[in-house]
Write an enzyme that holds these catalytic residues in place. Sequence first.
Site, PDB file in Angstrom:
ATOM      1  N   ASN A 389       0.814  -1.201   0.000  1.00  0.00           N
ATOM      2  CA  ASN A 389       0.000   0.000   0.000  1.00  0.00           C
ATOM      3  C   ASN A 389       0.858   1.264   0.000  1.00  0.00           C
ATOM      4  O   ASN A 389       1.006   1.927  -1.029  1.00  0.00           O
ATOM      5  CB  ASN A 389      -0.943  -0.027   1.213  1.00  0.00           C
ATOM      6  N   ASP A 390       1.479   1.558   1.135  1.00  0.00           N
ATOM      7  CA  ASP A 390       2.207   2.821   1.244  1.00  0.00           C
ATOM      8  C   ASP A 390       3.356   2.941   0.244  1.00  0.00           C
ATOM      9  O   ASP A 390       3.671   4.035  -0.211  1.00  0.00           O
ATOM     10  CB  ASP A 390       2.744   2.982   2.674  1.00  0.00           C
ATOM     11  N   VAL A 391       3.989   1.789  -0.101  1.00  0.00           N
ATOM     12  CA  VAL A 391       5.157   1.850  -0.992  1.00  0.00           C
ATOM     13  C   VAL A 391       4.788   2.172  -2.442  1.00  0.00           C
ATOM     14  O   VAL A 391       5.666   2.381  -3.270  1.00  0.00           O
ATOM     15  CB  VAL A 391       5.987   0.542  -0.951  1.00  0.00           C
TER      16      VAL A 391
END
Lengths: 463, 112
Positions: A389-391
């Site tokens: 997600n965040d990456v």
Amino acid sequence: MNNMDLLKISYLLGSISFIVGLKMLSSPDKARKGNLYAAAGMLIAIIGTILFHQNDAGERIGNLAFIIGGILIGTIVGYAIAMRVKMTAMPQMVSLFNGMGGACAALIGIVEMSTHHPTETGERLIIFLGLMIGSVSFSGSMIAYGKLEGKIRDYGSKVQQVFNNTFVFAILGLIIYASVRPDAIGDPVIWIIFGCSLLYGVLFVMPIGGADMPVVISLLNSFTGVAAAFGGFLYDNQVMLTGGILVGSAGTILTILMCQAMNRSLWNVIVGAFSGSSGPGKSTEGLSIREISVTDTAILCSYAQKVVIVPGYGLAVAQAQHVCHEFEKVLEEKGVDVEFAIHPVAGRMPGHMNVLLAEADVPYPKLKEMEDINPALPNTDVVIVIGANDVVNPAAETDPSSPIYGMPIIKANTAKNVIVMKRSMAKGYAGIENELFFDDKTRMLFGDAKATLEKLIAEVKNV
Amino acid sequence: MTLLQETSDFITIFGIDTPWDVLFVIIIAAFLGVELISNVPAILHTPLMSGANAIHGVVIIGSIIVMGHAAQDNYLALGLGFLAVILGTLNVVGGFVVTNRMLEMFKKKEKK
């Protein structure tokens, strides 16, 4: 040669093996040998200590039955745990074993202080600091272990941050006072410092979010190294000094490298800017997501020329690494070029994804690092994000108010099509919305990664 | 031993007589640790952390020393020392075995 010389030789061999071992651990083809060298050096140092160590009074090591019994129990239990653990649960294991080392250092401090009641300020200071760092490392590692196992949730508030920072200075103050004035408090101070340090370890790790656990484990790892070095300082023991300091400094550098990969400072991680204090990022209200069926995904991938898979923690949780490799092979049989894009902090530890995919026998050259894959993404037909997600959150590049702004990302949004496999619309560990999911090019494929990939494989075979 | 004692001066740090050699060991080991790590590919970060984790298990030597010199009637020292030896061994054995398992997978793959 007398016993003392033999002891020093065993310590010299131990120290050399640690240095050579660490060096070899940094290159892929020698790493395994390096680990064995370090283990052999440790064995030599332990045997040397048991056979040749003498204290200042010239007494040899006694209580051999207890020592050997303890080593046997530890070996059997440690071996059994380490052999049984699944590769996906490995970060937890490192944290658990790190905690054991911290606890060992703390116990040494307690016994040393309560048995010998040293009166010299410096000696007391060294023992208390070793006790404190070991205890923090122990309880902190246990919390990190619990979090990675999913048994402990993040908890933190502004008030707690302020309290934490005050608390650590209070403990240090107490240590200095108890060292300078040996008679002021007496023996109970040992237990007070022990208890407070354990509590601090809990409070220290509690507010730090899941995404930062790699950094925390690495930091606690170097803490334990420093605690071991304090032991070496206390006993004037060279192998404990070199081993402890090597790990202390190497661990610190590794921690900093990890922070750099997220474009954050260590301080920022520790005071927990992610939790609570940061804004929610750009609002995604009013935007809608689009779903895609398994069949359509299979068709899209089968007719693509190039597919890039971006794995994340979701892949590890679903134990989907083998199915993922299967999926890759099925696509390649169709003539599709498949590669994996590995973000340095994807998963729960740096290199977590590499280890996971290596377990599933994904060929080495297929794993591309972020910098190598990003230029190729605009020519990629389909990017499949599995449980990451965040990456892949473009807010890291576009939204200065985002807490992850500045973190290098895998630019999935530059590819022609993006498919995001996810269990639900839950946020990533940074707790922020991901614009990528609402992008025109993006389609969501909800479900457990393993089950979905299995269905995909069947569908691709039918295309 | 005499060579070391003759050439080694002592400095008093926090009231402890410390041989200068110890300070050199600390400084050199600290820089060495930094140098050793700086060129590691990201792929090896996890095994490396795990390997380093096993190496700080060297703290077990401290627990052997504590245990080995504990008096027979000092039950606190005997009990806690025994526990410390077990925990230290867990750190060492578990650490090296887990690291070896991780690296085993890399090796298997490279042969292909």
